[in-house]
Each structure stands twice: as structure tokens, then as C-alpha cells.
Design a protein around this motif. Sequence first.
Motif, PDB file in Angstrom:
ATOM      1  N   TRP A  13       0.884  -6.338   9.583  1.00 22.93           N
ATOM      2  CA  TRP A  13       0.728  -5.817   8.227  1.00 22.93           C
ATOM      3  C   TRP A  13       0.061  -4.470   8.257  1.00 22.93           C
ATOM      4  CZ3 TRP A  13      -1.812 -10.271   9.840  1.00 22.93           C
ATOM      5  CH2 TRP A  13      -3.185 -10.134  10.069  1.00 22.93           C
ATOM      6  N   THR A  14       0.167  -3.785   7.143  1.00 22.03           N
ATOM      7  CA  THR A  14      -0.539  -2.528   6.957  1.00 22.03           C
ATOM      8  C   THR A  14      -1.181  -2.553   5.574  1.00 22.03           C
ATOM      9  OG1 THR A  14      -0.383  -0.119   7.098  1.00 22.03           O
ATOM     10  CG2 THR A  14       1.461  -1.231   6.051  1.00 22.03           C
ATOM     11  N   LEU A  15      -2.391  -2.053   5.494  1.00 25.80           N
ATOM     12  CA  LEU A  15      -3.109  -1.997   4.223  1.00 25.80           C
ATOM     13  C   LEU A  15      -2.460  -0.942   3.332  1.00 25.80           C
ATOM     14  CD1 LEU A  15      -5.614  -2.927   2.567  1.00 25.80           C
ATOM     15  CD2 LEU A  15      -6.838  -1.024   3.613  1.00 25.80           C
ATOM     16  N   VAL A  16      -2.115  -1.332   2.114  1.00 24.12           N
ATOM     17  CA  VAL A  16      -1.486  -0.420   1.166  1.00 24.12           C
ATOM     18  C   VAL A  16      -2.515   0.117   0.170  1.00 24.12           C
ATOM     19  CG1 VAL A  16       0.271  -0.219  -0.640  1.00 24.12           C
ATOM     20  CG2 VAL A  16       0.747  -1.561   1.416  1.00 24.12           C
ATOM     21  N   ALA A  17      -3.392  -0.750  -0.310  1.00 25.52           N
ATOM     22  CA  ALA A  17      -4.384  -0.332  -1.300  1.00 25.52           C
ATOM     23  C   ALA A  17      -5.567  -1.294  -1.280  1.00 25.52           C
ATOM     24  CB  ALA A  17      -3.770  -0.299  -2.695  1.00 25.52           C
ATOM     25  N   GLU A  18      -6.693  -0.793  -1.755  1.00 27.17           N
ATOM     26  CA  GLU A  18      -7.894  -1.611  -1.873  1.00 27.17           C
ATOM     27  C   GLU A  18      -8.541  -1.290  -3.208  1.00 27.17           C
ATOM     28  OE1 GLU A  18     -10.472  -2.378   1.665  1.00 27.17           O
ATOM     29  OE2 GLU A  18     -11.897  -1.227   0.464  1.00 27.17           O
ATOM     30  N   GLU A  19      -8.930  -2.331  -3.926  1.00 25.54           N
ATOM     31  CA  GLU A  19      -9.575  -2.151  -5.229  1.00 25.54           C
ATOM     32  C   GLU A  19     -10.841  -2.982  -5.292  1.00 25.54           C
ATOM     33  OE1 GLU A  19      -6.695  -1.748  -8.868  1.00 25.54           O
ATOM     34  OE2 GLU A  19      -6.264  -3.589  -7.807  1.00 25.54           O
ATOM     35  N   ARG A 122      -7.525  -6.523  -1.474  1.00 23.86           N
ATOM     36  CA  ARG A 122      -6.717  -5.711  -0.558  1.00 23.86           C
ATOM     37  C   ARG A 122      -5.253  -6.095  -0.715  1.00 23.86           C
ATOM     38  NH1 ARG A 122     -11.318  -6.858   3.143  1.00 23.86           N
ATOM     39  NH2 ARG A 122     -12.548  -4.951   3.094  1.00 23.86           N
ATOM     40  N   TYR A 123      -4.428  -5.078  -0.876  1.00 20.14           N
ATOM     41  CA  TYR A 123      -2.988  -5.273  -0.984  1.00 20.14           C
ATOM     42  C   TYR A 123      -2.360  -4.798   0.314  1.00 20.14           C
ATOM     43  CZ  TYR A 123      -4.175  -5.748  -5.861  1.00 20.14           C
ATOM     44  OH  TYR A 123      -4.752  -6.149  -7.038  1.00 20.14           O
ATOM     45  N   VAL A 124      -1.575  -5.673   0.925  1.00 26.12           N
ATOM     46  CA  VAL A 124      -0.965  -5.327   2.197  1.00 26.12           C
ATOM     47  C   VAL A 124       0.545  -5.513   2.131  1.00 26.12           C
ATOM     48  CG1 VAL A 124      -3.024  -5.975   3.532  1.00 26.12           C
ATOM     49  CG2 VAL A 124      -1.190  -7.640   3.215  1.00 26.12           C
ATOM     50  N   THR A 135      14.915  -1.220  11.908  1.00 29.34           N
ATOM     51  CA  THR A 135      14.742   0.156  11.435  1.00 29.34           C
ATOM     52  C   THR A 135      14.187   0.213  10.023  1.00 29.34           C
ATOM     53  OG1 THR A 135      16.561   0.838  12.850  1.00 29.34           O
ATOM     54  CG2 THR A 135      15.921   2.359  11.105  1.00 29.34           C
ATOM     55  N   LEU A 136      14.742  -0.576   9.118  1.00 26.05           N
ATOM     56  CA  LEU A 136      14.305  -0.547   7.727  1.00 26.05           C
ATOM     57  C   LEU A 136      12.860  -1.016   7.580  1.00 26.05           C
ATOM     58  CD1 LEU A 136      15.042   0.027   4.802  1.00 26.05           C
ATOM     59  CD2 LEU A 136      15.933  -2.298   4.639  1.00 26.05           C
ATOM     60  N   VAL A 137      12.496  -2.090   8.256  1.00 23.73           N
ATOM     61  CA  VAL A 137      11.121  -2.615   8.186  1.00 23.73           C
ATOM     62  C   VAL A 137      10.147  -1.578   8.734  1.00 23.73           C
ATOM     63  CG1 VAL A 137       9.548  -4.390   9.059  1.00 23.73           C
ATOM     64  CG2 VAL A 137      11.848  -5.033   8.292  1.00 23.73           C
ATOM     65  N   ARG A 138      10.478  -1.019   9.895  1.00 19.25           N
ATOM     66  CA  ARG A 138       9.611  -0.030  10.525  1.00 19.25           C
ATOM     67  C   ARG A 138       9.448   1.214   9.649  1.00 19.25           C
ATOM     68  NH1 ARG A 138      12.101  -0.042  15.109  1.00 19.25           N
ATOM     69  NH2 ARG A 138      13.289   1.862  14.741  1.00 19.25           N
ATOM     70  N   ALA A 139      10.558   1.683   9.065  1.00 18.31           N
ATOM     71  CA  ALA A 139      10.515   2.883   8.220  1.00 18.31           C
ATOM     72  C   ALA A 139       9.708   2.629   6.946  1.00 18.31           C
ATOM     73  CB  ALA A 139      11.934   3.324   7.872  1.00 18.31           C
ATOM     74  N   TYR A 140       9.869   1.462   6.342  1.00 14.57           N
ATOM     75  CA  TYR A 140       9.139   1.154   5.114  1.00 14.57           C
ATOM     76  C   TYR A 140       7.637   1.056   5.389  1.00 14.57           C
ATOM     77  CZ  TYR A 140       8.213  -0.834   0.531  1.00 14.57           C
ATOM     78  OH  TYR A 140       7.743  -1.054  -0.733  1.00 14.57           O
ATOM     79  N   ALA A 141       7.280   0.398   6.491  1.00 16.50           N
ATOM     80  CA  ALA A 141       5.859   0.279   6.848  1.00 16.50           C
ATOM     81  C   ALA A 141       5.270   1.659   7.110  1.00 16.50           C
ATOM     82  CB  ALA A 141       5.698  -0.625   8.064  1.00 16.50           C
TER      83      ALA A 141
END
Length: 151
Positions: A13-19, A122-124, A135-141
Amino acid sequence: AASDVYKRQRYDWTLVAEEPLLVALPDTHPLAGRAAIDFADLLDEPFLALPESTGPLRDYWLALDARGGRPPRIGAEIASTEETYEALAAGLGVCLVAEGNVPLLTLGGVTARPVHGVTPSRYVLAWRREDGDRTLVRAYAEACRRVTAQE
């Protein structure tokens, strides 16, 4: 515990946002006049809770990790934003809310205050490790990481 380790091994996963989290409570609540509230001051308060079937999500919004093993008091079970607002306005309990969702609940009779002593929301973006080479998953991440880095 063991299932959490298994899930971590299956997903990346990758962290997208934190509030920050706030506590929503009726305007008439004794703590509503404070500028900020310590979570320790909420331990004896009745909380609004998601249905038990939501498992870890329910536990997160009840902040079980910040309770030191002390079980929460459940004032009412809620399953939607409308039910949450109605229960808050009726004084059935308090609830934690991510900062971005505060306007959905602080209509007439309900306020929100910063709360200290809880983990921020935390939104991931998560994906199965086996799909990480797609390719699509990697590019989106990667796009999510770039946007997050620019904020």
C-alpha cells in the motif's frame, strides 16, 4: 494478530492522505465548550458505534487502541451519516470523525472539537502483492505517490 501479519504479507500500500480526528458531540455536551479534548476525557462517554459486523472498522472508530484495554460504552449503533447525525443531535453519544467529514455531521445542534491522544485517519491505496507487477496497478500507485509528495 496472525491474520494481520498474513494480510500485510499479501498486500502492499501507499499512504494517500492523513487527516486528524475530531470528536463530534451535541452542542449541549459539557465538553463542547473546550477548544480541544483529550481522549482520556472521553473514556466514560457513550460512543456511537458501527454494527459489530464491521469488525476492525468499528474498532478503529471506537479507538480501541487508545483505550488501554478499557471497553467502550456504546450509546447507539449507527450505520449511516444520517443515523449518526440524528444520534448525536439526540444526545445518544459522541463519535470520532475524520476532519474532512466534519461538515456532514455539524449541522444544527452538533459540534466537533479536535481530540488529542488518537491516531489520525489514514487513507491508503492498497493492492495485492501478486498484482504489483501489473502496469496499471504500478502506474496508479506511482501517480498517488507523486500527488501526495506535492501536497
